[in-house]
Design a protein around this motif. Structure first.
Motif, PDB file in Angstrom:
ATOM      1  N   HIS A 115       0.839  -1.195   0.000  1.00 14.88           N
ATOM      2  CA  HIS A 115       0.000   0.000   0.000  1.00 14.88           C
ATOM      3  C   HIS A 115       0.876   1.247   0.000  1.00 14.88           C
ATOM      4  O   HIS A 115       1.913   1.288   0.662  1.00 14.88           O
ATOM      5  N   GLY A 116       0.484   2.284  -0.750  1.00 18.13           N
ATOM      6  CA  GLY A 116       1.252   3.520  -0.783  1.00 18.13           C
ATOM      7  C   GLY A 116       1.268   4.217   0.562  1.00 18.13           C
ATOM      8  O   GLY A 116       0.343   4.097   1.356  1.00 18.13           O
ATOM      9  N   ALA A 117       2.336   4.967   0.818  1.00 13.06           N
ATOM     10  CA  ALA A 117       2.490   5.644   2.108  1.00 13.06           C
ATOM     11  C   ALA A 117       1.573   6.862   2.198  1.00 13.06           C
ATOM     12  O   ALA A 117       1.273   7.515   1.192  1.00 13.06           O
ATOM     13  N   ASP A 118       1.119   7.162   3.421  1.00  8.18           N
ATOM     14  CA  ASP A 118       0.378   8.394   3.665  1.00  8.18           C
ATOM     15  C   ASP A 118       1.361   9.560   3.720  1.00  8.18           C
ATOM     16  O   ASP A 118       2.514   9.409   4.115  1.00  8.18           O
ATOM     17  N   GLY A 151       1.487   1.659 -14.097  1.00 10.62           N
ATOM     18  CA  GLY A 151       1.657   1.221 -12.720  1.00 10.62           C
ATOM     19  C   GLY A 151       1.990  -0.243 -12.539  1.00 10.62           C
ATOM     20  O   GLY A 151       2.192  -0.696 -11.408  1.00 10.62           O
ATOM     21  N   SER A 152       2.088  -1.015 -13.631  1.00 12.87           N
ATOM     22  CA  SER A 152       2.346  -2.458 -13.483  1.00 12.87           C
ATOM     23  C   SER A 152       3.808  -2.761 -13.191  1.00 12.87           C
ATOM     24  O   SER A 152       4.138  -3.799 -12.614  1.00 12.87           O
ATOM     25  N   GLU A 233      -4.702  10.490  -2.219  1.00 15.91           N
ATOM     26  CA  GLU A 233      -3.775  11.486  -2.761  1.00 15.91           C
ATOM     27  C   GLU A 233      -2.389  11.369  -2.148  1.00 15.91           C
ATOM     28  O   GLU A 233      -1.570  12.268  -2.282  1.00 15.91           O
ATOM     29  N   GLY A 234      -2.124  10.260  -1.452  1.00 15.79           N
ATOM     30  CA  GLY A 234      -0.783  10.030  -0.930  1.00 15.79           C
ATOM     31  C   GLY A 234       0.100   9.399  -1.989  1.00 15.79           C
ATOM     32  O   GLY A 234      -0.162   9.527  -3.199  1.00 15.79           O
ATOM     33  N   ALA A 241      -0.523  -1.071  -6.618  1.00 14.44           N
ATOM     34  CA  ALA A 241      -1.211  -1.183  -5.323  1.00 14.44           C
ATOM     35  C   ALA A 241      -1.926   0.126  -5.005  1.00 14.44           C
ATOM     36  O   ALA A 241      -1.591   1.177  -5.548  1.00 14.44           O
ATOM     37  N   PRO A 242      -2.933   0.090  -4.124  1.00  6.79           N
ATOM     38  CA  PRO A 242      -3.689   1.301  -3.808  1.00  6.79           C
ATOM     39  C   PRO A 242      -2.797   2.394  -3.230  1.00  6.79           C
ATOM     40  O   PRO A 242      -1.844   2.109  -2.504  1.00  6.79           O
ATOM     41  N   PRO A 243      -3.100   3.659  -3.544  1.00  5.63           N
ATOM     42  CA  PRO A 243      -2.291   4.765  -3.005  1.00  5.63           C
ATOM     43  C   PRO A 243      -2.650   5.046  -1.555  1.00  5.63           C
ATOM     44  O   PRO A 243      -3.696   4.635  -1.051  1.00  5.63           O
TER      45      PRO A 243
END
Length: 378
Positions: A115-118, A151-152, A233-234, A241-243
């Motif tokens: 998962h992307g970082a906040d 993004g792949s 928006e992170g 993977a989801p942002p």
């Protein structure tokens, strides 16, 4: 020899829930595992019994059959098949392992993509902006999904392939004596996929560093320390993977006129000595953008507060509004002309500096001071 009741084997009541059955099984399995009891045939036999009992009671349909027919449900008398016939049922042990240790092993399947970082963004606004609200534009350095590979992480025209080590599961199992251990696949690091031809723009990460421009809605009534969340928006996640999310932390600059306490505003207003003595009107500022008139009664003392209802800050996500408190400070004139001094001297002679009817507060104070010194000399 008659077989022991499955509920008794696990030490639970017949009406026990699945979570209670799992906890009982986990405790007994750890205690009687052959690796912990090498050469102990009794523990090995007990371990087989509790696994056979758990294999039935964890399954809703098998448990219903067992509750109705007992062990006969799995001896061919009720059309069932005995679990573990001919010995311990190794076929179902992998599922039992996943249920026991799933929370420690990624739930027995391929690990979720990273998962992307906040992100955090600090923004300073003025009190008038907090009063009215505003639309702000910010620029945030972050990671975004690579446009070249969408993004792949794979080179355009190619796609990630299933990991040959784990078969796409993201986890591998290894037999250590009697016990099966499952761990993250070392080849794909739990992703279940490998990129043979990585994207040249992002190096296979599926994301690149960019500065992103965003619009932020700041509602009226925000306070110092208010946090605004912009979902998604992170930073972009790895390989699609989801942002993460973007959190904007607001701080409010000091105002030249007003101090804030929650929804209320406070303003100190100096007034001439003559206005305080004779009374009059003074115009004070408000955050609405227009002035408000305050009537000052004759004889107003320094420090007196006047309340203007509804002239304070709006309450966030509400129709309520705070109040504005005006505190007057009586200003003594300076740089007097000769004539002005003469008039003040005549005024002092006419009324007397300490006459109680004209100066009640000072007269009362000095009367108490006199009593204080008299008490000291007694």
């Amino acid at each position: 020899m008659a077989k022991q009741d499955y509920y008794q084997t696990l030490g639970v009541e017949r009406g026990a829930g699945l979570d209670e059955i799992k906890r009982a099984y986990r405790k007994l399995a750890m205690a009687h595992h052959p690796d912990r009891n090498p050469g102990d045939t009794e523990s090995e036999h007990k371990f087989k019994e509790i696994n056979e009992a758990y294999d039935v009671l964890k399954d809703e349909k098998k448990r219903a059959q067992y509750d109705r027919f007992g062990h006969a449900a799995f001896d061919g008398m009720a059309g069932g098949a005995r679990p573990g016939a001919g010995g311990f049922d190794f076929t179902g042990f992998a599922d039992i392992f996943d249920e026991m240790f799933g929370e420690f092993t990624g739930r027995g399947g391929r690990q979720a993509a990273q998962h992307g970082a906040d992100l955090r963004f600090n923004m300073e606004i003025g009190l008038d902006e907090a009063y009215h609200g505003k639309q702000a534009q910010i620029r945030v350095p972050t990671s975004v999904a690579c446009e070249t590979c969408s993004g792949s992480g794979a080179k355009p025209g190619t796609s990630p392939s299933a990991c040959s080590t784990c078969g796409g599961r993201g986890r591998v199992r290894a037999q250590q004596g009697f016990f099966t251990i499952e761990r993250t696949c070392p080849s794909c690091h739990g992703q279940g996929r490998v990129i043979e031809e990585p994207c040249e723009s992002c190096g296979g990460a599926g994301r690149v560093h960019r500065e992103k421009t965003l619009q932020v809605n700041i509602p009226p009534g925000v306070e110092d320390g208010t946090r605004i969340r912009l979902a998604g928006e992170g930073e972009a996640g790895v390989r699609g993977a989801p942002p993460g999310d973007l959190y904007i932390f607001l701080s409010i600059k000091p105002h030249r006129f007003f101090q804030r306490d929650g929804a209320n505003l406070y303003c100190r207003v100096p007034i001439p000595m003559t206005t305080a003595a004779l009374g009059g009107n003074v115009e004070v500022p408000t955050l609405e953008g227009s002035g408000a008139k305050v009537t000052v009664p004759a004889g107003t003392q320094s420090g007196t507060q006047f309340r203007l209802r509804g002239k304070g800050m709006p309450v966030l996500r509400s129709t309520a509004t705070g109040d504005l408190y005006i505190q007057v400070s009586v200003e003594v004139p300076v740089n007097l002309t000769k004539r002005q001094r003469e008039l003040l001297e005549e005024f002092a002679a006419e009324f007397g500096d300490g006459e109680a009817s004209h100066h009640p507060e000072s007269s009362g104070f000095f009367a108490r001071v006199k009593e204080f010194f008299e008490d000291l000399t007694d």
